[in-house]
Design an enzyme around this catalytic site. Structure first.
Site, PDB file in Angstrom:
ATOM      1  N   SER A 147     -79.321   1.026 -18.029  1.00 13.08           N
ATOM      2  CA  SER A 147     -79.497   2.292 -17.306  1.00 13.08           C
ATOM      3  C   SER A 147     -78.463   3.309 -17.785  1.00 13.08           C
ATOM      4  O   SER A 147     -77.467   2.947 -18.421  1.00 13.08           O
ATOM      5  CB  SER A 147     -79.280   2.013 -15.815  1.00 13.08           C
ATOM      6  N   TYR A 160     -75.886  -0.388  -7.801  1.00 14.13           N
ATOM      7  CA  TYR A 160     -76.743  -0.310  -8.994  1.00 14.13           C
ATOM      8  C   TYR A 160     -75.881  -0.116 -10.242  1.00 14.13           C
ATOM      9  O   TYR A 160     -76.075  -0.789 -11.263  1.00 14.13           O
ATOM     10  CB  TYR A 160     -77.711   0.851  -8.804  1.00 14.13           C
TER      11      TYR A 160
HETATM   12  P1  NAP Z   1     -90.150   0.040 -10.340  1.00 15.12           P
HETATM   13  O1  NAP Z   1     -91.239   0.986 -10.612  1.00 15.12           O
HETATM   14  O2  NAP Z   1     -89.537   0.038  -8.987  1.00 15.12           O
HETATM   15  O3  NAP Z   1     -90.568  -1.456 -10.748  1.00 15.12           O
HETATM   16  C1  NAP Z   1     -89.649  -2.504 -10.568  1.00 15.12           C
HETATM   17  C2  NAP Z   1     -90.338  -3.825 -10.791  1.00 15.12           C
HETATM   18  O4  NAP Z   1     -89.395  -4.880 -10.545  1.00 15.12           O
HETATM   19  C3  NAP Z   1     -91.498  -4.047  -9.848  1.00 15.12           C
HETATM   20  O5  NAP Z   1     -92.564  -4.617 -10.585  1.00 15.12           O
HETATM   21  C4  NAP Z   1     -90.947  -5.046  -8.840  1.00 15.12           C
HETATM   22  O6  NAP Z   1     -91.956  -5.880  -8.364  1.00 15.12           O
HETATM   23  C5  NAP Z   1     -90.014  -5.849  -9.724  1.00 15.12           C
HETATM   24  N1  NAP Z   1     -89.022  -6.604  -8.958  1.00 15.12           N
HETATM   25  C6  NAP Z   1     -88.070  -6.118  -8.132  1.00 15.12           C
HETATM   26  N2  NAP Z   1     -87.361  -7.133  -7.631  1.00 15.12           N
HETATM   27  C7  NAP Z   1     -87.856  -8.271  -8.159  1.00 15.12           C
HETATM   28  C8  NAP Z   1     -87.520  -9.642  -8.032  1.00 15.12           C
HETATM   29  N3  NAP Z   1     -86.518 -10.054  -7.247  1.00 15.12           N
HETATM   30  N4  NAP Z   1     -88.226 -10.551  -8.740  1.00 15.12           N
HETATM   31  C9  NAP Z   1     -89.244 -10.150  -9.522  1.00 15.12           C
HETATM   32  N5  NAP Z   1     -89.616  -8.879  -9.700  1.00 15.12           N
HETATM   33  C10 NAP Z   1     -88.922  -7.946  -9.007  1.00 15.12           C
HETATM   34  O7  NAP Z   1     -88.965   0.318 -11.355  1.00 15.12           O
HETATM   35  P2  NAP Z   1     -88.955   0.941 -12.828  1.00 15.12           P
HETATM   36  O8  NAP Z   1     -88.526   2.342 -12.681  1.00 15.12           O
HETATM   37  O9  NAP Z   1     -90.186   0.598 -13.555  1.00 15.12           O
HETATM   38  O10 NAP Z   1     -87.705   0.146 -13.389  1.00 15.12           O
HETATM   39  C11 NAP Z   1     -87.806  -1.023 -14.160  1.00 15.12           C
HETATM   40  C12 NAP Z   1     -86.413  -1.390 -14.632  1.00 15.12           C
HETATM   41  O11 NAP Z   1     -85.863  -0.290 -15.352  1.00 15.12           O
HETATM   42  C13 NAP Z   1     -85.423  -1.657 -13.497  1.00 15.12           C
HETATM   43  O12 NAP Z   1     -84.519  -2.645 -13.891  1.00 15.12           O
HETATM   44  C14 NAP Z   1     -84.728  -0.318 -13.332  1.00 15.12           C
HETATM   45  O13 NAP Z   1     -83.467  -0.435 -12.742  1.00 15.12           O
HETATM   46  C15 NAP Z   1     -84.635   0.105 -14.767  1.00 15.12           C
HETATM   47  N6  NAP Z   1     -84.463   1.531 -14.991  1.00 15.12           N
HETATM   48  C16 NAP Z   1     -85.290   2.453 -14.429  1.00 15.12           C
HETATM   49  C17 NAP Z   1     -85.097   3.792 -14.714  1.00 15.12           C
HETATM   50  C18 NAP Z   1     -85.961   4.889 -14.157  1.00 15.12           C
HETATM   51  O14 NAP Z   1     -85.562   6.058 -14.257  1.00 15.12           O
HETATM   52  N7  NAP Z   1     -87.127   4.585 -13.577  1.00 15.12           N
HETATM   53  C19 NAP Z   1     -84.082   4.179 -15.570  1.00 15.12           C
HETATM   54  C20 NAP Z   1     -83.235   3.206 -16.097  1.00 15.12           C
HETATM   55  C21 NAP Z   1     -83.438   1.894 -15.808  1.00 15.12           C
HETATM   56  P3  NAP Z   1     -92.292  -6.130  -6.812  1.00 15.12           P
HETATM   57  O15 NAP Z   1     -91.342  -5.319  -5.984  1.00 15.12           O
HETATM   58  O16 NAP Z   1     -93.702  -5.726  -6.709  1.00 15.12           O
HETATM   59  O17 NAP Z   1     -92.100  -7.620  -6.667  1.00 15.12           O
HETATM   60  C1  GCO Z   2     -80.662   7.330  -9.601  1.00 11.22           C
HETATM   61  C2  GCO Z   2     -81.731   6.763 -10.458  1.00 11.22           C
HETATM   62  C3  GCO Z   2     -81.179   6.078 -11.677  1.00 11.22           C
HETATM   63  C4  GCO Z   2     -82.261   5.779 -12.656  1.00 11.22           C
HETATM   64  C5  GCO Z   2     -81.900   5.151 -13.925  1.00 11.22           C
HETATM   65  C6  GCO Z   2     -81.116   6.063 -14.813  1.00 11.22           C
HETATM   66  O1  GCO Z   2     -80.799   7.283  -8.385  1.00 11.22           O
HETATM   67  O2  GCO Z   2     -79.710   7.891 -10.161  1.00 11.22           O
HETATM   68  O3  GCO Z   2     -82.633   5.973  -9.786  1.00 11.22           O
HETATM   69  O4  GCO Z   2     -80.228   5.174 -11.438  1.00 11.22           O
HETATM   70  O5  GCO Z   2     -83.337   5.167 -12.085  1.00 11.22           O
HETATM   71  O6  GCO Z   2     -81.396   3.864 -13.832  1.00 11.22           O
HETATM   72  O7  GCO Z   2     -80.980   5.508 -16.064  1.00 11.22           O
END
Ligand code: NAP
Ligand code: GCO
Length: 267
Positions: A147, A160
Site C-alpha cells: 500500500s 493498516y
Molecule cells: P476490497 O474491495 O475490500 O476486497 C478485499 C477482499 O479481501 C475481499 O474479497 C474480501 O472478501 C477479502 N478478505 C478480507 N478479509 C479476508 C479474510 N480474513 N480471509 C479471506 N479473504 C478476506 O479491497 P481492495 O480494494 O480490492 O483491496 C485488495 C487488497 O489491496 C487489500 O489488501 C488492500 O489493503 C490492498 N490495497 C487496496 C488499495 C485501494 O486503494 N483499494 C490500495 C492499496 C492496497 P470477503 O470480505 O468477501 O471475505
Molecule cells: C485510506 C485508503 C488507503 C488505500 C490504499 C492506499 O483510507 O487511506 O483506504 O489506505 O486503500 O491502501 O495505497
C-alpha cells in the site's frame, strides 16, 4: 534473443486470496488471460459463488475455496486440496485485506489486532503454507499487495499502516530466506484504487460535489485520477512471470506517481 513468451503463465497454478471482486479479481483475471489456472478464496460461500460466476462470464474456470486467511488450519487444508485437485501452487498473490479508519486513540486493541491479523498475519500464514510446495517444485512467485501506507502515514489508519509496513518487510524477508530456492517474493504497492474498500472515500456529497478526500487524492496524484484494478494487471503479470526471475524483495509502487510528488503548490 528476447522471447516475449517469458511473460506467459501457461501451465502455472495461481492462488489469489480474497479475489471475488476488487483488486484481487482484476489481478486474477489478468493471470488467467496469460494462461494461469486460477484458484481463489473468500470467507463466505455466497460471495465465492458470485466470484465463480463472475470469472465464468469472462470465460475463466476459476477454482473457489471458502477459507479465512487468518485460520492456519483452514489455510493448510485449502492448500492441500488445491495441490490435490489442481496442482502445486506456482504463484501466490496475498491480496485479502481490510481497513478500519478510526483515530488511533479511539481504536480498540481488538480492532487493531484484527487488521494486523488479516493484513499481515494472513500473508505470513498463506506464504508459510505454499513455500514448501514451491521448494519442491524448484520455483515460486509470491506477490504481496502492500500500500501507500507501507511508506506513508495518515490520520485514522494506524493499524493498516502498521500492517502494510510490516508486509513490506515480510516481503523482503521471504526474499532473503527463500531466494536460494528460486522463489521470488515481491510486493505491489497500489496507489488509491477505486474498489469497495475505498468507496466511502469517494462518496458524492449531498450537493453532488466530490468527497473532499476524493478531490485531495486527485490533486495528490500526478496522473490526476484514481487507479482501477486494471492498472495493477500488467505489473502483477510481470511479477508472476519468468520476466521477473531476478527481481526479488522489491516493492513496485503502482500509484500514478503519488510517492514521487511533493504535492501541488499553493495557487
Ligand atoms: P476490497 O474491495 O475490500 O476486497 C478485499 C477482499 O479481501 C475481499 O474479497 C474480501 O472478501 C477479502 N478478505 C478480507 N478479509 C479476508 C479474510 N480474513 N480471509 C479471506 N479473504 C478476506 O479491497 P481492495 O480494494 O480490492 O483491496 C485488495 C487488497 O489491496 C487489500 O489488501 C488492500 O489493503 C490492498 N490495497 C487496496 C488499495 C485501494 O486503494 N483499494 C490500495 C492499496 C492496497 P470477503 O470480505 O468477501 O471475505
Ligand atoms: C485510506 C485508503 C488507503 C488505500 C490504499 C492506499 O483510507 O487511506 O483506504 O489506505 O486503500 O491502501 O495505497
Amino acid at each position: 534473443m528476447f522471447d516475449p513468451k517469458v511473460f506467459s503463465l501457461e501451465g502455472k497454478v495461481a492462488l489469489v486470496t480474497g479475489a471475488t471482486y476488487g483488486i484481487g479479481f482484476g489481478i486474477a483475471t489478468a493471470l488467467a488471460k496469460c494462461g494461469a489456472t486460477i484458484c481463489f478464496n473468500d470467507r463466505h460461500q455466497e460471495k465465492l459463488d458470485q466470484g465463480i460466476a463472475a470469472y465464468k462470464e469472462l470465460g475463466i474456470e476459476a477454482h473457489g475455496y471458502v477459507c479465512d486467511v487468518t485460520d492456519e488450519e483452514a489455510v493448510a487444508r485449502m492448500v492441500a486440496q488445491i495441490e490435490k485437485e489442481v496442482g502445486i501452487i506456482d504463484i501466490l498473490v496475498n491480496n485479502a485485506g481490510i481497513i478500519k479508519r478510526v483515530p488511533m486513540i479511539e481504536m480498540s486493541a481488538a480492532d487493531f489486532r484484527q487488521v494486523v491479523d488479516i493484513d499481515l498475519n494472513g500473508p505470513f500464514i498463506m506464504s508459510k503454507a505454499v513455500i514448501p510446495g514451491m521448494i519442491k517444485k524448484g520455483h515460486g512467485k509470491i506477490i504481496n499487495i502492500c500500500s501507500m501506507m507501507s511508506e506513508l502515514g495518515r490520520e485514522t489508519v494506524s493499524a493498516y499502516a502498521a500492517a502494510k509496513g510490516g508486509l513490506k518487510m515480510l516481503t523482503k524477508n521471504i526474499c532473503s530466506e527463500y531466494g536460494k530456492y528460486n522463489i521470488q517474493c515481491n510486493g505491489i504497492g497500489p496507489g488509491y484504487i477505486a474498489t469497495p474498500q475505498t468507496a466511502p472515500l469517494r462518496e458524492r456529497q449531498a450537493d453532488g460535489s466530490r468527497h473532499p478526500f476524493d478531490s485531495f487524492i486527485v490533486a495528490k496524484t500526478p496522473a490526476e485520477r484514481w487507479g482501477d484494478p486494471e492498472d495493477l494487471q500488467g505489473p502483477a503479470v510481470f511479477l508472476a512471470s519468468d520476466a521477473s526471475n531476478f527481481v526479488n524483495g522489491h516493492i513496485l509502487y503502482v500509484d500514478g506517481g503519488i510517492l514521487a510528488y511533493i504535492g501541488r503548490q499553493p495557487e
